[in-house]
Design an enzyme around this catalytic site. Structure first.
Site, PDB file in Angstrom:
ATOM      1  N   LYS A  27     -12.189  -2.465  17.490  1.00 47.72           N
ATOM      2  CA  LYS A  27     -10.785  -2.849  17.733  1.00 47.72           C
ATOM      3  C   LYS A  27     -10.440  -2.925  19.219  1.00 47.72           C
ATOM      4  CE  LYS A  27      -9.076  -2.410  13.324  1.00 47.72           C
ATOM      5  NZ  LYS A  27      -8.065  -3.191  12.602  1.00 47.72           N
ATOM      6  N   PHE A  51      -4.893   3.643  14.564  1.00 44.74           N
ATOM      7  CA  PHE A  51      -5.131   4.637  13.527  1.00 44.74           C
ATOM      8  C   PHE A  51      -6.264   4.116  12.645  1.00 44.74           C
ATOM      9  CE2 PHE A  51      -2.115   8.215  12.888  1.00 44.74           C
ATOM     10  CZ  PHE A  51      -1.420   8.098  14.080  1.00 44.74           C
ATOM     11  N   ASN A  70       0.854  -1.193   0.000  1.00 42.02           N
ATOM     12  CA  ASN A  70       0.000   0.000   0.000  1.00 42.02           C
ATOM     13  C   ASN A  70       0.887   1.238   0.000  1.00 42.02           C
ATOM     14  OD1 ASN A  70       0.499   0.897   2.845  1.00 42.02           O
ATOM     15  ND2 ASN A  70      -0.316  -1.159   3.237  1.00 42.02           N
ATOM     16  N   ILE A  97      -3.283  -6.948  14.227  1.00 41.70           N
ATOM     17  CA  ILE A  97      -2.294  -6.733  15.293  1.00 41.70           C
ATOM     18  C   ILE A  97      -2.874  -5.836  16.385  1.00 41.70           C
ATOM     19  CG2 ILE A  97       0.061  -5.948  15.782  1.00 41.70           C
ATOM     20  CD1 ILE A  97       0.545  -6.317  12.680  1.00 41.70           C
ATOM     21  N   PRO A 126      -3.626 -11.571  10.475  1.00 38.12           N
ATOM     22  CA  PRO A 126      -3.998 -11.278  11.873  1.00 38.12           C
ATOM     23  C   PRO A 126      -4.145  -9.777  12.061  1.00 38.12           C
ATOM     24  CG  PRO A 126      -1.667 -11.883  11.708  1.00 38.12           C
ATOM     25  CD  PRO A 126      -2.269 -12.116  10.350  1.00 38.12           C
TER      26      PRO A 126
HETATM   27  O1  PMT Z   1       2.914   6.222   6.385  1.00 36.37           O
HETATM   28  P1  PMT Z   1       2.449   7.600   5.897  1.00 36.37           P
HETATM   29  O2  PMT Z   1       2.696   7.773   4.417  1.00 36.37           O
HETATM   30  O3  PMT Z   1       3.018   8.702   6.728  1.00 36.37           O
HETATM   31  O4  PMT Z   1       0.866   7.649   6.071  1.00 36.37           O
HETATM   32  C1  PMT Z   1       0.303   7.619   7.359  1.00 36.37           C
HETATM   33  C2  PMT Z   1      -0.876   6.637   7.449  1.00 36.37           C
HETATM   34  C3  PMT Z   1      -2.001   7.116   6.554  1.00 36.37           C
HETATM   35  C4  PMT Z   1      -0.451   5.221   7.015  1.00 36.37           C
HETATM   36  C5  PMT Z   1      -1.298   6.605   8.969  1.00 36.37           C
HETATM   37  O5  PMT Z   1      -1.656   7.882   9.383  1.00 36.37           O
HETATM   38  C6  PMT Z   1      -2.474   5.655   9.168  1.00 36.37           C
HETATM   39  O6  PMT Z   1      -3.629   5.967   8.976  1.00 36.37           O
HETATM   40  N1  PMT Z   1      -2.176   4.394   9.581  1.00 36.37           N
HETATM   41  C7  PMT Z   1      -3.144   3.311   9.699  1.00 36.37           C
HETATM   42  C8  PMT Z   1      -3.367   2.691   8.347  1.00 36.37           C
HETATM   43  C9  PMT Z   1      -4.358   1.542   8.370  1.00 36.37           C
HETATM   44  O7  PMT Z   1      -3.999   0.441   8.077  1.00 36.37           O
HETATM   45  O8  PMT Z   1      -5.547   1.854   8.805  1.00 36.37           O
HETATM   46  P2  PMT Z   1      -6.782   0.790   8.890  1.00 36.37           P
HETATM   47  O9  PMT Z   1      -7.981   1.622   9.090  1.00 36.37           O
HETATM   48  O10 PMT Z   1      -6.743  -0.167   7.751  1.00 36.37           O
HETATM   49  O11 PMT Z   1      -6.460  -0.038  10.192  1.00 36.37           O
HETATM   50  C10 PMT Z   1      -6.936   0.334  11.477  1.00 36.37           C
HETATM   51  C11 PMT Z   1      -5.911   0.052  12.529  1.00 36.37           C
HETATM   52  O12 PMT Z   1      -5.703  -1.343  12.659  1.00 36.37           O
HETATM   53  C12 PMT Z   1      -4.557   0.675  12.309  1.00 36.37           C
HETATM   54  O13 PMT Z   1      -4.063   1.093  13.558  1.00 36.37           O
HETATM   55  C13 PMT Z   1      -3.735  -0.472  11.774  1.00 36.37           C
HETATM   56  O14 PMT Z   1      -2.347  -0.358  12.114  1.00 36.37           O
HETATM   57  C14 PMT Z   1      -4.343  -1.667  12.492  1.00 36.37           C
HETATM   58  N2  PMT Z   1      -4.295  -2.947  11.756  1.00 36.37           N
HETATM   59  C15 PMT Z   1      -4.954  -3.109  10.594  1.00 36.37           C
HETATM   60  C16 PMT Z   1      -4.964  -4.322   9.964  1.00 36.37           C
HETATM   61  C17 PMT Z   1      -4.242  -5.391  10.560  1.00 36.37           C
HETATM   62  N3  PMT Z   1      -4.192  -6.580   9.987  1.00 36.37           N
HETATM   63  N4  PMT Z   1      -3.581  -5.196  11.718  1.00 36.37           N
HETATM   64  C18 PMT Z   1      -3.599  -3.994  12.318  1.00 36.37           C
HETATM   65  O15 PMT Z   1      -2.978  -3.817  13.377  1.00 36.37           O
END
Ligand code: PMT
Length: 416
Positions: free
Chosen positions: A352, A334, A216, A316, A314
């Site tokens: 979450k 996030f 991504n 995390i 998974p």
């Molecule tokens: O890296 P940059 O270019 O600076 O951009 C920053 C960012 C946009 C990546 C950052 O600000 C951000 O939003 N990070 C989270 C990205 C994400 O995967 O979001 P999500 O909505 O898909 O996931 C929600 C949360 O679950 C996140 O905290 C993610 O780390 C966590 N997650 C998601 C899927 C997974 N399998 N395991 C996780 O821990």
């Protein structure tokens, strides 16, 4: 185990200084990098050239060298290694350390460092027994300095008693033991002093075959900035980073991983933590049938494109947030959304199980940030928690990081 660790080696002026050369040789053989600092008196006994040759590194000796200061400031130098070691620690160096005197490169380093200090005293037996030396040593012990030796035996001056430098192998063993346990000392009064902060950052790469992967657009800028801000606030920080082109932040232990499953394993290995912040863009799915060999496009075979079956990775964040034992006191997720940012993030916050969710709009136009949030230097975030939603204006990612860390530190009594 200390392989990959580094020491700043201050060589004092004494007849035993030659043993520092042997120590450098032994340390490097164990994979410990050595940056030497040679005092003016030390240079009367060993040459900068022999030290530099054995250390394979520049020797620092002049506090007022403009060249050195441009390459690396003397304060940065004092923080650049895992441990500071003084060999031989003369009565003069010990007295300066005990009294906070800083008037040359060695004594400034000893006063400015945030790392543990090991000293190996060597001096004449009467100098060793002198009440002034013993008073100074007591002060250093109270300050947390590790004192190795001296050994007892015949001295170069013909006298006998304690005052001989311990032999380099024994000294190295003490250094290795210290390197295994040492952590930077927090600056007194820093908001997160004494806390362990874990941060995930960057994308994950999920292999399709040995040459292709699903990824991504995360650059790691936001997560890395958060790790740096936590370190600046005095925390011990573990950053678990997916593949990025960013340098490891200074003062942070960075663990490099590629896939979501590796990121989970590294996260679990890094626990316990007081605060865990999940800024990584983790792939929700991986290829279930990743090929061991490169998938071939056979011309004219008519077999078509290969079918990729996906399977869930998974989660995390959810795994850590739902831990029954060893859950960090504060878990921050996030949310990267492209529509209905607040509504989707609020649902995600509940699902979450985290304490705070930082939502950002990662669509190209939704955030109002030219070029978008992914890969850029700015972000506009909304903090979703049990007490509602707080929106911050567009800021640099460094600013978001500093503000988020200050916010978490202010909540300390709420989560610790
Ligand atoms: O890296 P940059 O270019 O600076 O951009 C920053 C960012 C946009 C990546 C950052 O600000 C951000 O939003 N990070 C989270 C990205 C994400 O995967 O979001 P999500 O909505 O898909 O996931 C929600 C949360 O679950 C996140 O905290 C993610 O780390 C966590 N997650 C998601 C899927 C997974 N399998 N395991 C996780 O821990």
């Amino acid at each position: 185990m200390p392989n990959g660790k580094s020491i700043l080696l201050i060589v004092g002026g004494g007849i035993a200084a030659y043993k520092a050369l042997e120590l450098v040789r032994l340390a490097r053989r164990k994979g410990i990098a050595v940056t030497p600092i040679l005092t003016k008196a030390g240079a009367e006994f060993v040459t900068p050239l022999s030290l530099a040759g054995l250390a394979g590194a520049k020797v620092y000796d002049d506090l007022f060298s403009l060249t050195d200061e441009v390459e690396m400031g003397h304060i940065a130098l004092s923080r650049s290694a895992d441990l500071v070691v003084v060999v031989p620690a003369t009565a003069d160096l010990i007295a300066k350390m005990a009294n906070g005197i800083a008037n040359d490169m060695a004594s400034v380093t000893l006063l400015a460092t945030d790392k543990d200090i090991v000293i190996a005293p060597a001096m004449n037996v009467r100098m060793w027994h002198h009440p002034a030396t013993q008073r100074n040593l007591e002060t250093l012990r109270r300050d947390g300095v590790t004192i190795v030796g001296p050994a007892t035996g015949a001295m170069a001056c013909g006298e006998f008693g304690p005052g001989r430098l311990v032999e380099p192998p024994e000294l190295l063993a003490a250094i290795e033991a210290k390197l295994i346990s040492c952590v930077p000392k927090p600056m007194p009064g820093q908001a997160l002093a004494g806390k362990h902060v874990l941060v995930t950052s960057g994308p994950t790469h999920e292999p399709i075959d040995p040459v292709r992967y699903i990824a991504n657009r995360s650059s790691g800028k936001q997560g890395h900035a958060i790790a740096a801000a936590a370190a600046a606030a005095g925390a011990r920080v573990t950053l678990i980073s997916g593949p990025t082109s960013l340098a490891d932040p200074a003062g942070v232990t960075t663990v490099h991983v590629t896939t979501a499953r590796q990121m989970l394993a590294a996260t679990e290995a890094a626990l316990p933590a007081d605060i865990a912040i999940f800024a990584a863009a983790v792939a929700d799915w991986r290829v279930a049938n990743a090929a061991d060999e490169k998938l071939k496009k056979t011309a004219g075979s008519g077999s078509g494109a290969p079918a990729l079956a996906l399977t869930e990775n998974p989660d995390i964040l959810a795994t850590v947030a739902h831990l029954k034992a060893g859950r960090p006191a504060c878990v921050v997720g996030f949310a990267a959304e492209t529509e209905h940012v607040i509504a989707n993030a609020t649902a995600k916050f509940r699902r979450k199980g985290c304490d705070l969710l930082v939502a950002n709009d990662v669509s190209l136009t939704g955030s109002g940030i030219a070029g978008g949030v992914f890969g850029g230097d700015a972000n506009a975030v909304h903090l979703v928690s049990a007490s509602g939603v707080v929106s911050w204006p567009v800021m640099g990612k460094d600013e978001v990081a500093a503000k988020l860390i200050a916010h978490l530190a202010a909540l300390d009594s709420g989560w610790a």
